[in-house]
Each structure stands twice: as C-alpha cells, then as structure tokens.
Design an enzyme around this catalytic site. Sequence first.
Site, PDB file in Angstrom:
ATOM      1  N   ALA A  28      20.763  46.187  37.108  1.00 17.03           N
ATOM      2  CA  ALA A  28      21.651  45.500  36.168  1.00 17.03           C
ATOM      3  C   ALA A  28      22.808  46.366  35.689  1.00 17.03           C
ATOM      4  O   ALA A  28      23.899  45.868  35.413  1.00 17.03           O
ATOM      5  CB  ALA A  28      20.850  44.999  34.970  1.00 17.03           C
ATOM      6  N   GLN A 107      19.143  44.500  42.922  1.00 12.71           N
ATOM      7  CA  GLN A 107      18.258  43.633  42.147  1.00 12.71           C
ATOM      8  C   GLN A 107      19.072  42.536  41.449  1.00 12.71           C
ATOM      9  O   GLN A 107      18.503  41.658  40.818  1.00 12.71           O
ATOM     10  CB  GLN A 107      17.506  44.465  41.105  1.00 12.71           C
ATOM     11  CG  GLN A 107      16.548  45.492  41.707  1.00 12.71           C
ATOM     12  CD  GLN A 107      16.002  46.441  40.658  1.00 12.71           C
ATOM     13  OE1 GLN A 107      16.657  47.389  40.249  1.00 12.71           O
ATOM     14  NE2 GLN A 107      14.791  46.194  40.211  1.00 12.71           N
ATOM     15  N   ASP A 110      24.268  38.312  41.044  1.00 14.65           N
ATOM     16  CA  ASP A 110      25.617  37.846  40.702  1.00 14.65           C
ATOM     17  C   ASP A 110      26.599  37.784  41.866  1.00 14.65           C
ATOM     18  O   ASP A 110      27.705  37.267  41.721  1.00 14.65           O
ATOM     19  CB  ASP A 110      26.203  38.713  39.585  1.00 14.65           C
ATOM     20  CG  ASP A 110      26.113  40.210  39.893  1.00 14.65           C
ATOM     21  OD1 ASP A 110      26.468  40.608  41.022  1.00 14.65           O
ATOM     22  OD2 ASP A 110      25.692  40.980  39.005  1.00 14.65           O
ATOM     23  N   HIS A 125      16.476  39.848  44.663  1.00 12.91           N
ATOM     24  CA  HIS A 125      16.129  38.768  43.742  1.00 12.91           C
ATOM     25  C   HIS A 125      16.962  37.510  43.956  1.00 12.91           C
ATOM     26  O   HIS A 125      17.011  36.632  43.093  1.00 12.91           O
ATOM     27  CB  HIS A 125      16.248  39.262  42.291  1.00 12.91           C
ATOM     28  CG  HIS A 125      15.267  40.347  41.968  1.00 12.91           C
ATOM     29  ND1 HIS A 125      15.493  41.330  41.018  1.00 12.91           N
ATOM     30  CD2 HIS A 125      14.046  40.627  42.492  1.00 12.91           C
ATOM     31  CE1 HIS A 125      14.460  42.142  40.976  1.00 12.91           C
ATOM     32  NE2 HIS A 125      13.568  41.742  41.860  1.00 12.91           N
ATOM     33  N   THR A 194      19.583  51.240  37.104  1.00 16.42           N
ATOM     34  CA  THR A 194      18.283  50.572  37.044  1.00 16.42           C
ATOM     35  C   THR A 194      17.269  51.441  36.329  1.00 16.42           C
ATOM     36  O   THR A 194      17.250  52.659  36.508  1.00 16.42           O
ATOM     37  CB  THR A 194      17.755  50.210  38.449  1.00 16.42           C
ATOM     38  OG1 THR A 194      16.397  49.746  38.338  1.00 16.42           O
ATOM     39  CG2 THR A 194      17.807  51.400  39.398  1.00 16.42           C
ATOM     40  N   SER A 195      16.450  50.808  35.514  1.00 16.19           N
ATOM     41  CA  SER A 195      15.395  51.524  34.791  1.00 16.19           C
ATOM     42  C   SER A 195      14.189  51.780  35.685  1.00 16.19           C
ATOM     43  O   SER A 195      13.255  52.477  35.299  1.00 16.19           O
ATOM     44  CB  SER A 195      14.952  50.704  33.575  1.00 16.19           C
ATOM     45  OG  SER A 195      14.433  49.454  34.008  1.00 16.19           O
ATOM     46  N   ASN A 217      21.767  56.946  35.920  1.00 13.85           N
ATOM     47  CA  ASN A 217      21.373  55.949  34.925  1.00 13.85           C
ATOM     48  C   ASN A 217      21.565  56.545  33.537  1.00 13.85           C
ATOM     49  O   ASN A 217      21.329  57.729  33.333  1.00 13.85           O
ATOM     50  CB  ASN A 217      19.907  55.529  35.120  1.00 13.85           C
ATOM     51  CG  ASN A 217      19.605  54.190  34.475  1.00 13.85           C
ATOM     52  OD1 ASN A 217      20.306  53.204  34.709  1.00 13.85           O
ATOM     53  ND2 ASN A 217      18.580  54.139  33.646  1.00 13.85           N
TER      54      ASN A 217
END
Length: 242
Positions: A28, A107, A110, A125, A194-195, A217
Amino acid sequence: MDENIQDKINILKNWIAESDNIVFFGGAGVSTESGIPDFRSVDGLYHQRYDYPPETILSHSFFQRKTEDFYKFYRDKMICTDALPNITHTRLAELEKEGKLKAVVTQNIDGLHQAAGSQTVYELHGSVHRNYCTSCHKFYPIEKIIESTGVPRCECGGIIKPDVVLYEEGLDDRTVSGAINAISNADVLIVGGTSLAVFPAAGLIEYYTGNKLVLINKSATPLDNNADLLLQCGLGEVFSQV
C-alpha cells in the site's frame, strides 16, 4: 536528509546499475504518495459511516451476505480513479524499459503500475479495473461499477463482483506461480511500502535466495533483520534518486 540514508541510496543505485534482473515487491505504501489511503490506517470515517470494520466488509462471506453494504464501502473507499502514478510507479516502469526490472509483484489493486507503463505486473490481490459476472463470467470495466447504484448486475441478471481477492479467498494460482518464479530468479529484490503483515502474499519473499534484499518502508517490518539494505523512509525519497 540523513547521511546514512543517502549512503544507502547510493548503494542501491550501484546495485541497480550492475543488475539486469531486478524484481520489485510492493504494498500500500507505493500508492499512498498518489493519494490512495492505506485502509488499515483507520481515518475515523469507518466508525462514523460504517457498521463494520473494513476487514469484515472486504470478506467473501460479507460480500455474499450483504452485497449492497459491501458496494457502499467499496465505491467509497476502494475506487480512486483520479489517482495518478507517482515517481515510484514511473521509475519502476522506466527500469523495465531499460531491461533492468523483470517484474513488479504488487499487493495493490489500483492498476497504477500499468498506468505508469509497467508490462509485467503480478497483481496478487487482483484489480479494481476488472469485474465479472458471478453467473456467466462476462467481464466489465470499472465504469460499470461506478455508474451503477446498489448492487451492479450483468445483463444476464447475475451479480457483478470485482476481480479482487477478498478476505477468506485464495490467491490466483497462475499469478502466484509467476510471482514466485520472478522472485526466486531475481538478482536484486526490492521490497517497498509494505508492512509484510498480509499473508500469504508476504510469504513470497521467502523464495528470494540472493544477497541483495532491499527493504524500503517507513515503519519496522518482521523482515528488517533479513535485509541486506534497509531504508526506513518514503519510497519517493528513494526512487526520485535511482
């Protein structure tokens, strides 16, 4: 800018210059700089406007049970058609054109990597730009969802579903296979925005066997200690210089 960060960016520049087999794995944080919010960062709207948490609404069982409520949230929070690719999307597309980047594994749903010009994109996804009838499987563009009200329906009468992976649903086998193949063969793997908390997607990084794992990150991740190069900063700060 932190001198240490600048030194690390310079190392990454050298690795990119020397490699023609780079793979980028993103989450994200790649799109937040395009104005698309990370829905995990609860902004208070959920509590004011929705009766359920996002993870519940974006589940397969909720879609089946409360399809109209699903679409209220989905249209409001998951579709951002006015968002434009940012420097990270653009630079990754350029690196692919230069023959350096072999694939983007994302991931995100959009479509901004493709909008920037990336060709080889594994969308773990799915994508908001693809939608299909759950009865006859006819495909529809995103405009069908935006222009409809309530539950969008196919001309056959079936319910249209976004081609996105909801909670409780499995990832697409062909997409996962392509991503694993790209990651396992990569010389440099850049993981950004990304986490690394969403599985099974985050587990794909384990297929990387090289010695140039780059992790970019803003916050800490479970794989920080595994990184060969760790940059705790925004992606735009890095990709505007590489």
